[in-house]
Design an enzyme around this catalytic site. Sequence first.
Site, PDB file in Angstrom:
ATOM      1  CE  LYS A   9      -3.973  -2.193   2.310  1.00  0.00           C
ATOM      2  NZ  LYS A   9      -4.977  -2.045   3.409  1.00  0.00           N
ATOM      3  CE1 TYR A  49      -9.381  -3.231   0.364  1.00  0.00           C
ATOM      4  CE2 TYR A  49      -8.437  -1.350  -0.777  1.00  0.00           C
ATOM      5  CZ  TYR A  49      -8.287  -2.469   0.021  1.00  0.00           C
ATOM      6  OH  TYR A  49      -7.040  -2.829   0.478  1.00  0.00           O
ATOM      7  CG  ASN A 112      -3.670  -2.114   6.869  1.00  0.00           C
ATOM      8  OD1 ASN A 112      -3.528  -1.826   5.682  1.00  0.00           O
ATOM      9  ND2 ASN A 112      -4.700  -2.801   7.323  1.00  0.00           N
ATOM     10  CG  HIS A 115      -5.389  -6.209  -0.361  1.00  0.00           C
ATOM     11  ND1 HIS A 115      -6.623  -6.212   0.253  1.00  0.00           N
ATOM     12  CD2 HIS A 115      -5.463  -7.120  -1.375  1.00  0.00           C
ATOM     13  CE1 HIS A 115      -7.404  -7.094  -0.368  1.00  0.00           C
ATOM     14  NE2 HIS A 115      -6.724  -7.653  -1.357  1.00  0.00           N
ATOM     15  CD  GLU A 126      -8.814  -9.279  -3.602  1.00  0.00           C
ATOM     16  OE1 GLU A 126      -7.647  -9.644  -3.315  1.00  0.00           O
ATOM     17  OE2 GLU A 126      -9.631  -8.883  -2.762  1.00  0.00           O
TER      18      GLU A 126
HETATM   19  P1  IDP Z   1      -7.781  -6.780   5.659  1.00  0.00           P
HETATM   20  O1  IDP Z   1      -6.998  -5.790   4.819  1.00  0.00           O
HETATM   21  O2  IDP Z   1      -6.972  -7.280   6.841  1.00  0.00           O
HETATM   22  O3  IDP Z   1      -8.379  -7.893   4.844  1.00  0.00           O
HETATM   23  P2  IDP Z   1     -10.468  -5.640   5.784  1.00  0.00           P
HETATM   24  O4  IDP Z   1     -11.410  -5.825   6.917  1.00  0.00           O
HETATM   25  O5  IDP Z   1     -10.743  -6.377   4.504  1.00  0.00           O
HETATM   26  O6  IDP Z   1      -8.987  -5.962   6.319  1.00  0.00           O
HETATM   27  O7  IDP Z   1     -10.409  -4.083   5.484  1.00  0.00           O
HETATM   28  C1  IDP Z   1      -9.812  -3.589   4.306  1.00  0.00           C
HETATM   29  C2  IDP Z   1      -8.942  -2.408   4.656  1.00  0.00           C
HETATM   30  O8  IDP Z   1      -9.772  -1.342   5.137  1.00  0.00           O
HETATM   31  C3  IDP Z   1      -7.939  -2.642   5.806  1.00  0.00           C
HETATM   32  O9  IDP Z   1      -6.755  -3.267   5.391  1.00  0.00           O
HETATM   33  C4  IDP Z   1      -7.699  -1.221   6.278  1.00  0.00           C
HETATM   34  O10 IDP Z   1      -6.798  -0.543   5.404  1.00  0.00           O
HETATM   35  C5  IDP Z   1      -9.087  -0.613   6.156  1.00  0.00           C
HETATM   36  N1  IDP Z   1      -9.831  -0.743   7.410  1.00  0.00           N
HETATM   37  C6  IDP Z   1     -10.425  -1.837   7.919  1.00  0.00           C
HETATM   38  N2  IDP Z   1     -11.032  -1.601   9.083  1.00  0.00           N
HETATM   39  C7  IDP Z   1     -10.813  -0.306   9.332  1.00  0.00           C
HETATM   40  C8  IDP Z   1     -11.203   0.555  10.406  1.00  0.00           C
HETATM   41  O11 IDP Z   1     -11.876   0.171  11.365  1.00  0.00           O
HETATM   42  N3  IDP Z   1     -10.790   1.855  10.304  1.00  0.00           N
HETATM   43  C9  IDP Z   1     -10.046   2.323   9.252  1.00  0.00           C
HETATM   44  N4  IDP Z   1      -9.669   1.515   8.212  1.00  0.00           N
HETATM   45  C10 IDP Z   1     -10.043   0.244   8.259  1.00  0.00           C
HETATM   46 MG    MG Z   2      -9.841  -7.844   3.371  1.00  0.00          MG
END
Ligand code: IDP
Ligand code: MG
Length: 137
Positions: A9, A49, A112, A115, A126
């Site tokens: 990312k 997304y 974070n 992905h 994807e």
């Molecule tokens: P993942 O990336 O671990 O699969 P997902 O639940 O699919 O997590 O969420 C996609 C992305 O959305 C996360 O990687 C993060 O960047 C963002 N995200 C998820 N939950 C939150 C939140 O509570 N606050 C802000 N961003 C979030």
């Molecule tokens: Mg995810």
Amino acid sequence: MQQTLSIIKPDAVKKGVIGKIIDRFECNGLRIAAMKKLRLSKDDAAKFYEVHKDRPFFKDLVEFMSSGEVVVMVLEGENAVVKNRELMGATNPKEAAAGTIRADFADSIDANAVHGSDSDENAKIEIAFFFAKREIF
Ligand code: IDP
Ligand code: MG
């Protein structure tokens, strides 16, 4: 052999840790079958997304994912989907296990670092979003 989609990312690309993240994959049995660097438009990020479109963080997520360059890869190996998720660590880096990519390189739950596809079915969708068949080896 299974394939999964990985994205480094914008936060991790800006930090200059592309090589360090790729090293985690290659040292743990995940081969790079395809790779490119690009910048997502807001429309691209929203489409990618789409499953999260009703979540409160969707707008911020789209902004963030289109804020800079990303490196997109197809990773291939045994149990690649689960293996990649293990190497990534929990979504929130504060909860990510020591030694995982997110524990070591991520700053917050939104920025974070990586992905990874969450299922074989989503991995296929994807991968097709980013790569033509002739780009995957
Ligand atoms: P993942 O990336 O671990 O699969 P997902 O639940 O699919 O997590 O969420 C996609 C992305 O959305 C996360 O990687 C993060 O960047 C963002 N995200 C998820 N939950 C939150 C939140 O509570 N606050 C802000 N961003 C979030
Ligand atoms: Mg995810």
